[in-house]
Design a protein around this motif. Structure first.
Motif, short mmCIF file in Angstrom:
data_model
loop_
_atom_site.label_atom_id
_atom_site.label_comp_id
_atom_site.label_asym_id
_atom_site.label_seq_id
_atom_site.Cartn_x
_atom_site.Cartn_y
_atom_site.Cartn_z
N ARG A 1 0.84 -1.17 0.01
CA ARG A 1 -0.19 0.10 0.07
C ARG A 1 0.87 1.11 -0.10
O ARG A 1 0.50 2.37 -0.45
CB ARG A 1 -1.04 -0.01 1.33
CG ARG A 1 -1.98 -1.19 1.15
CD ARG A 1 -2.99 -1.24 2.18
NE ARG A 1 -4.16 -2.05 1.97
CZ ARG A 1 -5.10 -2.15 3.01
NH1 ARG A 1 -5.12 -1.42 3.93
NH2 ARG A 1 -5.96 -3.12 2.59
N HIS A 2 1.82 1.37 0.68
CA HIS A 2 2.89 2.65 0.88
C HIS A 2 4.35 2.06 0.71
O HIS A 2 4.66 0.69 0.87
CB HIS A 2 2.73 3.15 2.19
CG HIS A 2 1.09 3.47 2.51
ND1 HIS A 2 0.54 4.57 1.75
CD2 HIS A 2 0.10 2.80 3.18
CE1 HIS A 2 -0.83 4.61 2.35
NE2 HIS A 2 -1.10 3.59 3.37
N PHE A 3 4.96 3.12 0.39
CA PHE A 3 6.59 2.68 0.26
C PHE A 3 7.40 3.75 0.68
O PHE A 3 6.89 4.81 1.37
CB PHE A 3 6.91 2.70 -1.38
CG PHE A 3 6.02 1.76 -2.26
CD1 PHE A 3 6.65 0.49 -2.54
CD2 PHE A 3 4.87 2.25 -2.61
CE1 PHE A 3 6.10 -0.32 -3.06
CE2 PHE A 3 4.11 1.07 -3.40
CZ PHE A 3 4.50 -0.29 -3.59
N GLY A 4 8.56 3.46 0.92
CA GLY A 4 9.73 4.20 1.61
C GLY A 4 11.13 3.59 1.55
O GLY A 4 11.34 2.85 0.55
N VAL A 5 11.89 4.15 2.16
CA VAL A 5 13.66 3.91 1.87
C VAL A 5 14.13 3.44 3.44
O VAL A 5 13.38 3.92 4.48
CB VAL A 5 14.15 4.66 1.16
CG1 VAL A 5 13.55 4.91 -0.35
CG2 VAL A 5 14.43 6.08 1.79
N SER A 6 15.21 2.94 3.43
CA SER A 6 16.00 2.97 4.75
C SER A 6 17.54 3.34 4.56
O SER A 6 17.96 2.80 3.44
CB SER A 6 15.65 1.35 5.38
OG SER A 6 16.53 1.26 6.45
N ASN A 7 17.86 4.09 5.36
CA ASN A 7 19.29 4.49 5.45
C ASN A 7 19.59 5.36 4.22
O ASN A 7 20.77 5.10 3.30
CB ASN A 7 20.23 3.35 5.64
CG ASN A 7 20.04 2.58 6.82
OD1 ASN A 7 20.30 2.96 7.98
ND2 ASN A 7 19.30 1.20 6.65
N PHE A 8 18.81 5.90 3.50
CA PHE A 8 19.12 6.92 2.35
C PHE A 8 19.32 8.10 2.76
O PHE A 8 18.97 8.80 3.66
CB PHE A 8 17.86 6.91 1.38
CG PHE A 8 17.77 5.78 0.15
CD1 PHE A 8 17.23 6.16 -0.87
CD2 PHE A 8 17.97 4.32 0.58
CE1 PHE A 8 17.32 5.06 -2.06
CE2 PHE A 8 17.64 3.47 0.00
CZ PHE A 8 17.26 3.67 -1.36
N ASN A 9 20.55 8.82 2.12
CA ASN A 9 20.92 10.09 2.08
C ASN A 9 20.03 10.99 1.48
O ASN A 9 19.07 10.36 0.43
CB ASN A 9 22.25 10.64 1.90
CG ASN A 9 22.72 10.21 0.48
OD1 ASN A 9 21.81 10.34 -0.45
ND2 ASN A 9 23.99 9.85 0.26
N THR A 10 20.02 12.27 1.43
CA THR A 10 18.97 13.24 0.76
C THR A 10 18.96 13.15 -0.71
O THR A 10 17.90 13.00 -1.27
CB THR A 10 19.50 14.75 1.28
OG1 THR A 10 19.61 14.84 2.55
CG2 THR A 10 18.46 15.60 0.71
N GLN A 11 20.26 12.89 -1.36
CA GLN A 11 20.50 12.87 -2.82
C GLN A 11 19.93 11.52 -3.25
O GLN A 11 18.97 11.58 -4.29
CB GLN A 11 21.78 13.26 -3.20
CG GLN A 11 22.44 14.50 -3.20
CD GLN A 11 21.53 15.83 -3.84
OE1 GLN A 11 20.99 15.47 -4.84
NE2 GLN A 11 21.32 16.95 -3.28
#
Length: 317
Positions: free
Chosen positions: A154-164
């Motif tokens: 249903r939803h998405f995201g990331v883990s341990n990503f920097n801004t760029q």
């Protein structure tokens, strides 16, 4: 239990989540008790990853959830994928990566495996576990579209990503990335330190992640804080450790004042920050779960937040 908005959406969940990395070490009945303790404490968010216990943590969770009698729709279930684990370098619940893989086929296969092990029909959220230097955002976008269309995520995201890295991925996918899972605790304050030491030349002024804290606040991204009671990289908990006498003295002082545990104060310290953070606790002990969850009901003063920060060995310029 305090509720927070997940990312820039109308989705609300508990401010404290239960991470199940260590669940593979439990029997199914004990795992059911862990899930029940979390739910009874107001925690309705579960965090996992396909590599936890080489998948065994999710298998135990799936069986334990059915035994607990808690309905699937009473929980928000999240998992992460994108790491191909190395069986030869595994150590207990922690599994080392052989490589990262954000290809469409791998991400879809990862979600299918997660759903099968956890015995659920969909994930409320799926995160890219760690940034793959060989990532092709267009492949991720294709995987996300297929997973969402199929009703698997249903939803998405990331883990341990920097801004760029976050911006590059967000520009490629149609779905709003709601979450970035980052290490943050009283003893892991780099995101805060670099902002406090702006225009300085000391080590704390170094920004390792491109202003990820401020970026997340501007974009309404929920930071999920992992290892909230740990120091170093899985070196151990700072709570009760002889290595941190001043910090534990301050935590105990505040725990006595608010009639909670030191774990609760460590949780409250993170939640005091206005960046809409969610605390992911990893204990499997039902009593410790309750103790930590109590922190969501503690409102530290600004001075108390700074006092804890100082007791951890930090300073102000």
């Amino acid at each position: 239990m305090k509720q927070i908005k997940m990312g820039n959406s109308n989705w609300k969940a508990s401010a404290v989540a239960l991470g199940i990395m260590r669940m593979e070490a439990l029997s199914v009945p004990d795992a059911a008790k862990t899930i029940e303790a979390a739910y009874d404490s107001g925690i309705n968010y579960i965090d996992s990853a396909d590599i936890y216990g080489m998948g065994n943590s999710e298998t135990v969770f799936g069986k334990a959830l059915k035994e607990s009698g808690i309905s699937r729709d009473k929980l928000f279930i999240q998992s992460k994928g994108g790491i191909v684990f190395d069986k030869e370098r595994s150590h207990g619940s922690f599994v080392f990566g052989k490589r990262y893989d954000f290809s469409k086929d791998h991400l879809i296969d990862a979600v299918d495996g997660i759903l099968e092990r956890m015995q659920v029909d969909y994930l409320d959220s799926f995160l890219l576990h760690r940034p793959d230097p060989l990532m092709e955002p267009e492949e991720v976008a294709a995987a996300f579209d297929e997973l969402q269309t199929a009703g698997k995520v249903r939803h998405f995201g990331v883990s341990n990503f920097n801004t760029q890295q976050f911006m590059m991925m967000q520009e490629a996918v149609d779905q709003k990335l709601l979450i970035n899972q980052l290490q943050f605790s009283i003893m892991h304050t780099g995101m805060v330190d670099s902002g406090i030491h702006t225009n300085m030349t000391d080590p704390r002024s170094i920004d390792h992640d491109g202003g990820i804290l401020e970026f997340s606040r501007r974009k309404g991204i929920t930071i999920q804080t992992w290892s909230p009671f740990q120091y170093g990289m899985f070196e151990g908990t700072f709570i009760g450790s002889d290595k941190f006498p001043e910090l534990n003295k301050k935590l105990q002082e505040l725990a006595d004042k608010y009639k909670v545990s030191k774990n609760a104060i460590a949780t409250a310290w993170i939640l005091k920050h206005p960046a809409n953070m969610q605390v992911v606790i990893g204990t499997m002990n039902p009593e410790h779960i309750k103790d930590s969850a109590d922190g969501s009901n503690v409102e530290l003063t600004k001075q108390e937040w700074y006092d804890v920060y100082f007791a951890a060995g930090n300073d102000l310029p």
